[in-house]
Design a protein around this motif. Structure first.
Motif, PDB file in Angstrom:
ATOM      1  N   VAL A 257       0.744   2.213  -6.919  1.00 44.16           N
ATOM      2  CA  VAL A 257       2.114   1.310  -6.481  1.00 44.16           C
ATOM      3  C   VAL A 257       1.928  -0.081  -6.977  1.00 44.16           C
ATOM      4  O   VAL A 257       0.934  -0.788  -6.725  1.00 44.16           O
ATOM      5  CB  VAL A 257       2.593   1.387  -5.196  1.00 44.16           C
ATOM      6  CG1 VAL A 257       1.536   0.946  -4.102  1.00 44.16           C
ATOM      7  CG2 VAL A 257       3.668   0.647  -4.757  1.00 44.16           C
TER       8      VAL A 257
ATOM      9  N   GLN B 166      11.347  -2.530 -13.851  1.00 40.71           N
ATOM     10  CA  GLN B 166      11.121  -1.202 -14.312  1.00 40.71           C
ATOM     11  C   GLN B 166      11.291  -1.122 -16.097  1.00 40.71           C
ATOM     12  O   GLN B 166      10.672  -0.463 -16.660  1.00 40.71           O
ATOM     13  CB  GLN B 166      12.157  -0.534 -13.834  1.00 40.71           C
ATOM     14  CG  GLN B 166      11.612   0.220 -12.408  1.00 40.71           C
ATOM     15  CD  GLN B 166      12.927   0.673 -11.678  1.00 40.71           C
ATOM     16  OE1 GLN B 166      13.960   0.419 -12.081  1.00 40.71           O
ATOM     17  NE2 GLN B 166      12.482   1.166 -10.463  1.00 40.71           N
TER      18      GLN B 166
ATOM     19  N   LYS C 257       7.971   5.490 -15.040  1.00 37.74           N
ATOM     20  CA  LYS C 257       8.388   5.541 -13.692  1.00 37.74           C
ATOM     21  C   LYS C 257       7.140   5.367 -12.823  1.00 37.74           C
ATOM     22  O   LYS C 257       6.372   6.308 -12.756  1.00 37.74           O
ATOM     23  CB  LYS C 257       8.943   6.870 -13.651  1.00 37.74           C
ATOM     24  CG  LYS C 257       9.821   7.147 -12.450  1.00 37.74           C
ATOM     25  CD  LYS C 257      10.694   8.584 -12.297  1.00 37.74           C
ATOM     26  CE  LYS C 257      11.151   8.769 -10.868  1.00 37.74           C
ATOM     27  NZ  LYS C 257      11.256  10.199 -10.679  1.00 37.74           N
TER      28      LYS C 257
ATOM     29  N   ALA D  46       5.831   3.822  -9.040  1.00 34.54           N
ATOM     30  CA  ALA D  46       6.157   3.279  -7.740  1.00 34.54           C
ATOM     31  C   ALA D  46       6.178   1.683  -7.814  1.00 34.54           C
ATOM     32  O   ALA D  46       5.258   1.181  -8.287  1.00 34.54           O
ATOM     33  CB  ALA D  46       5.372   3.826  -6.552  1.00 34.54           C
ATOM     34  N   LEU D  47       7.212   1.157  -7.199  1.00 36.62           N
ATOM     35  CA  LEU D  47       7.296  -0.256  -7.681  1.00 36.62           C
ATOM     36  C   LEU D  47       7.999  -1.005  -6.253  1.00 36.62           C
ATOM     37  O   LEU D  47       9.144  -0.548  -5.735  1.00 36.62           O
ATOM     38  CB  LEU D  47       8.148  -0.461  -8.719  1.00 36.62           C
ATOM     39  CG  LEU D  47       8.478  -1.940  -9.398  1.00 36.62           C
ATOM     40  CD1 LEU D  47       7.312  -2.587  -9.523  1.00 36.62           C
ATOM     41  CD2 LEU D  47       9.422  -1.951 -10.529  1.00 36.62           C
ATOM     42  N   ILE D  48       7.496  -2.065  -5.902  1.00 36.20           N
ATOM     43  CA  ILE D  48       8.104  -2.871  -4.607  1.00 36.20           C
ATOM     44  C   ILE D  48       8.185  -4.192  -4.913  1.00 36.20           C
ATOM     45  O   ILE D  48       7.484  -4.877  -5.519  1.00 36.20           O
ATOM     46  CB  ILE D  48       7.065  -2.599  -3.553  1.00 36.20           C
ATOM     47  CG1 ILE D  48       7.056  -1.086  -3.042  1.00 36.20           C
ATOM     48  CG2 ILE D  48       7.508  -3.305  -2.175  1.00 36.20           C
ATOM     49  CD1 ILE D  48       6.239  -0.946  -1.764  1.00 36.20           C
TER      50      ILE D  48
ATOM     51  N   PRO E 251      11.685  -1.681  -1.976  1.00 27.50           N
ATOM     52  CA  PRO E 251      11.104  -0.728  -2.630  1.00 27.50           C
ATOM     53  C   PRO E 251      11.937  -0.022  -3.867  1.00 27.50           C
ATOM     54  O   PRO E 251      13.434   0.114  -3.512  1.00 27.50           O
ATOM     55  CB  PRO E 251      10.617   0.356  -1.933  1.00 27.50           C
ATOM     56  CG  PRO E 251      11.133   0.075  -0.504  1.00 27.50           C
ATOM     57  CD  PRO E 251      12.045  -1.115  -0.605  1.00 27.50           C
TER      58      PRO E 251
ATOM     59  N   THR F 186       9.924   5.147  -5.207  1.00 25.45           N
ATOM     60  CA  THR F 186       8.695   4.813  -4.350  1.00 25.45           C
ATOM     61  C   THR F 186       8.589   5.705  -3.228  1.00 25.45           C
ATOM     62  O   THR F 186       9.372   5.536  -2.181  1.00 25.45           O
ATOM     63  CB  THR F 186       8.646   3.307  -4.251  1.00 25.45           C
ATOM     64  OG1 THR F 186       8.909   2.481  -5.245  1.00 25.45           O
ATOM     65  CG2 THR F 186       7.448   2.801  -3.588  1.00 25.45           C
ATOM     66  N   GLU F 187       7.441   6.315  -3.073  1.00 28.38           N
ATOM     67  CA  GLU F 187       7.197   7.256  -1.959  1.00 28.38           C
ATOM     68  C   GLU F 187       6.876   6.313  -0.510  1.00 28.38           C
ATOM     69  O   GLU F 187       6.143   5.316  -0.543  1.00 28.38           O
ATOM     70  CB  GLU F 187       5.814   8.024  -2.203  1.00 28.38           C
ATOM     71  CG  GLU F 187       5.861   8.946  -3.467  1.00 28.38           C
ATOM     72  CD  GLU F 187       5.509   8.479  -4.669  1.00 28.38           C
ATOM     73  OE1 GLU F 187       5.588   7.144  -4.709  1.00 28.38           O
ATOM     74  OE2 GLU F 187       4.961   9.074  -5.461  1.00 28.38           O
TER      75      GLU F 187
ATOM     76  N   LYS G 232       3.458   5.154   0.319  1.00 28.26           N
ATOM     77  CA  LYS G 232       2.998   3.743  -0.608  1.00 28.26           C
ATOM     78  C   LYS G 232       3.760   2.673   0.199  1.00 28.26           C
ATOM     79  O   LYS G 232       3.051   1.624   0.458  1.00 28.26           O
ATOM     80  CB  LYS G 232       3.515   4.004  -1.769  1.00 28.26           C
ATOM     81  CG  LYS G 232       2.590   4.830  -2.572  1.00 28.26           C
ATOM     82  CD  LYS G 232       2.900   5.432  -4.004  1.00 28.26           C
ATOM     83  CE  LYS G 232       1.923   6.339  -4.696  1.00 28.26           C
ATOM     84  NZ  LYS G 232       2.365   6.610  -5.950  1.00 28.26           N
ATOM     85  N   VAL G 233       4.921   2.685   0.377  1.00 29.82           N
ATOM     86  CA  VAL G 233       5.601   1.716   1.276  1.00 29.82           C
ATOM     87  C   VAL G 233       4.989   1.312   2.329  1.00 29.82           C
ATOM     88  O   VAL G 233       4.695   0.199   2.667  1.00 29.82           O
ATOM     89  CB  VAL G 233       7.115   1.896   1.262  1.00 29.82           C
ATOM     90  CG1 VAL G 233       7.938   0.908   2.226  1.00 29.82           C
ATOM     91  CG2 VAL G 233       8.061   2.371   0.010  1.00 29.82           C
TER      92      VAL G 233
END
Ligand SMILES: NC(=O)c1ccc[n+]([C@@H]2O[C@H](COP(=O)([O-])OP(=O)(O)OC[C@H]3O[C@@H](n4cnc5c(N)ncnc54)[C@H](OP(=O)(O)O)[C@@H]3O)[C@@H](O)[C@H]2O)c1
Length: 269
Positions: free
Chosen positions: A92, A106, A112, A114-116, A135, A139-140, A143-144
């Motif tokens: 992430v 992005q 693709k 995961a990004l916060i 998030p 993003t799962e 992970k958050v």
């Protein structure tokens, strides 16, 4: 070797998160890898934290579960493009860059991942930070949660929709500056009434700290707490009347509005 945390740009914010997570025991030095731009800074960090330190961002990106990017907003797109192809699928990416949108990041990643987007404040340097995390949609949850725990090692953290990030910037991002001004002004009042400067600053700062803590610990509305310390015909109500007369309340509201609007104008896309 797989690191739990990689920090690209261990400056004021990045280093504070590193120091806090180590001090709280959330991570050990062997769980972390860092990169900075200059050799002198790299050496200083290595000596101070005994974590792996490098000058190569791709090295950090390749090996980390959480990739925290804490470089200046003007540098973040360059860094994202540099590491995009090497980020492991299951990692992430977290950015603290003010005003840099999820969509723009992005686009640079062109994958693709995961990004916060995080908006911390300077309180992280004394483990009393306030961080909002936005998030990206895909993003799962786990992970958050991991990233939230990381920021909770340096204060409080909340998860919000990205649409609120400008307001967060105008309130808690810029907020420390407003409160420094308030502390300075309260201390000036003490000095005007004959207190030594250092005594005045200590009285003012600890009062702000204590008042903030009672709001957070009791969960009471600030107006109710204010009523509790305001004795009928006492001295506090006279002080409050002066604040109302000077428009303190509306001035603070306007400060948040203006800073929010400015944050929106400064968006990096
Ligand atoms: N400071 C705040 O109160 C605050 C609050 C909210 C958000 N933010 C955001 O957090 C980010 C970091 O702010 P900061 O105050 O911590 O900045 P900072 O102290 O200037 O730290 C930036 C760090 O990035 C490193 N760096 C620069 N270019 C790099 C590159 N190409 N690759 C790897 N590392 C690089 C620098 O390394 P060298 O030292 O070796 O040059 C420096 O250590 C900014 O985007 C800012 O918008 C800051």
């Amino acid at each position: 070797m797989r690191y739990k945390l990689g920090i690209i740009g261990a400056g004021k914010i990045g280093e504070a998160i590193l120091a806090g997570s180590l001090a709280k025991g959330l991570l050990a030095p062997s769980d972390v890898i860092l990169s900075v731009r200059t050799e002198q800074h790299r050496q200083n960090l290595e000596e101070k934290y005994h974590a792996a330190t490098v000058l190569h961002n791709r090295e950090v990106a390749k090996q980390s579960e959480i990739i925290l990017i804490s470089v200046k907003p003007r540098t973040i797109f360059e860094v994202l493009q540099e590491i995009a192809d090497i980020i492991p699928d299951e990692s992430v990416v977290v950015s603290t860059a003010a005003g840099v949108t999820l969509e723009s990041m992005q686009t640079r990643l062109a994958r693709k991942i995961a990004l916060i987007r995080a908006m911390p404040n300077l309180g992280v340097s004394v483990c009393e930070g306030m961080t909002a995390l936005a998030p990206a949609r895909f993003t799962e949850e786990d992970k958050v949660e991991k990233v939230k725990q990381l920021f909770e090692s340096v204060g409080r953290a909340i998860v919000l929709d990205e649409q609120y990030m400008d307001a967060v910037t105008g309130l808690s991002g810029s907020g420390p500056a407003y409160v420094y001004l308030i502390i300075e002004a309260l201390a000036d009042g003490g000095v005007k009434m004959g207190l030594p400067r250092e005594v005045s600053i200590e009285l003012a700062a600890q009062t702000v700290l204590g008042a903030a803590k009672t709001v957070l610990v009791t969960g009471e509305h600030p107006a109710k707490l204010k009523d509790q310390v305001t004795t009928p015909a006492g001295s506090t109500i006279d002080g409050l009347m002066e604040l109302e007369d000077g428009g303190l309340r509306v001035t603070l509201i306007k400060a948040v509005v203006k800073a929010t609007e400015r944050a929106h104008q400064l968006l990096h896309k």
